[in-house]
Enzyme design. Sequence first.
Site: not given
Length: 400
Positions: A209-210
């Site tokens: 993810g980020n």
Amino acid sequence: MLKDKHVTLYVSGGIAVYKALGVVRELVKAKAQVQVVMTEAAQRFVTPLTFATLSQRPVLTDNFSAQSSSDDFIPHIKLARWTDLAIILPATANIIGKIANGIADDLATTTLLATAAPKIVFPAMNTTMWENPAVQKNLRTLDLMDMTVIEPASGFLAEGEIGKGRLPELTNIMVEIYKTFTKPVLAGTNVVVTAGGTKEAIDPVRFIGNKSSGKMGIALANVAADMGAHVTLISTVHDPISSPNIEEVHVSTAIEMQKKLEEVFPINDVLVMAAAVSDFRPVHQADQKIKKNNDQDIYTINLQKNPDILKEISKKKTNQFIVGFAAETENLIPYAQKKLKEKNVDMILANDVSKTGSGFNVDTNEITVIQPEKDPVTWPLMSKSDVAAKFWEYYQNNVK
Ligand code: CTP
């Protein structure tokens, strides 16, 4: 939207008075000028000094104090004329009854009677009181008087019961306040906004993810909806603030986001691609949780490139206005200009995500607007809601 607006907040006496402090803080943060008026009962819950400190103005409590603290001979008329928006929060059954029946026996009710500005009433009381026919009749009267009455929320009440009567959450209160300053100039416009960071599964419990919180995309969706647009929000995060104009679609991966976007793109007039799409996904997603091996220190995940959703969708453009973001940590303008060309979009909103107060997971952003054949324009650091308002105002005035 609230900058320099004159807001008078009428605080009547109930346990929810403390929540009005949060409203004052938000209004001041949005640069509104806030005048607080407290009833006598409200002052038993919170002192005027607390409100005065937050609002940066003396609190008005009764006709006499108002007169003595003002040069004006008839302060309630002066305050009534000064007001762009009157908010009654919390509104007790008592103050609702007085307003509905034209009773003016203190500064709050006298000034409200003299105020022509729009009024929003936030009732908060015990469920049985809320349901009482006399209170309901008075609320209908307020409605007939063109006041906006916001239904209380349900949940735990001060008396320990569960029921209807609580003030809505602060964010929802602010949405209602913002609404009174927005006109439905985007009515008839269909908008699709993507928001949040995509999550690319490694196994059933892990993902790539980020840091994106989705706040920028959600702000863009909320402001567009408040301005009357129909919004499809394709988001990886769920947001509690919803408007009837927002149709929220929850997705997780880049592929899911692309699929949904392809479905709705043809029927929309504007696409704002605010999502932080993961450029890669694991080649294989394990069906079961990957266990660690006592003899192994290094693990490898093979990654596969995700589609560039924006680049692909812009190939299908008919007459949509397409906006992308550029999240950069260096060379902001040249990199963003490259994205404008390569993705063939109408506008890039570029931000330096390494700067304090800008980019991922904060409430503010500093945007540089990049457009074909135009010089880049940098907007000052402002809240994401203000960025959204500025963007839609620009769209309304220059593109629509
Ligand atoms: N974007 C997209 N699909 C991707 C990657 C990005 O649609 N696979 C969109 C983003 O939503 C954003 C714009 O493209 O509107 C730019 O995203 P950004 O992350 O800044 O750049 P990338 O295109 O991923 O390029 P790089 O990572 O090399 O900076």
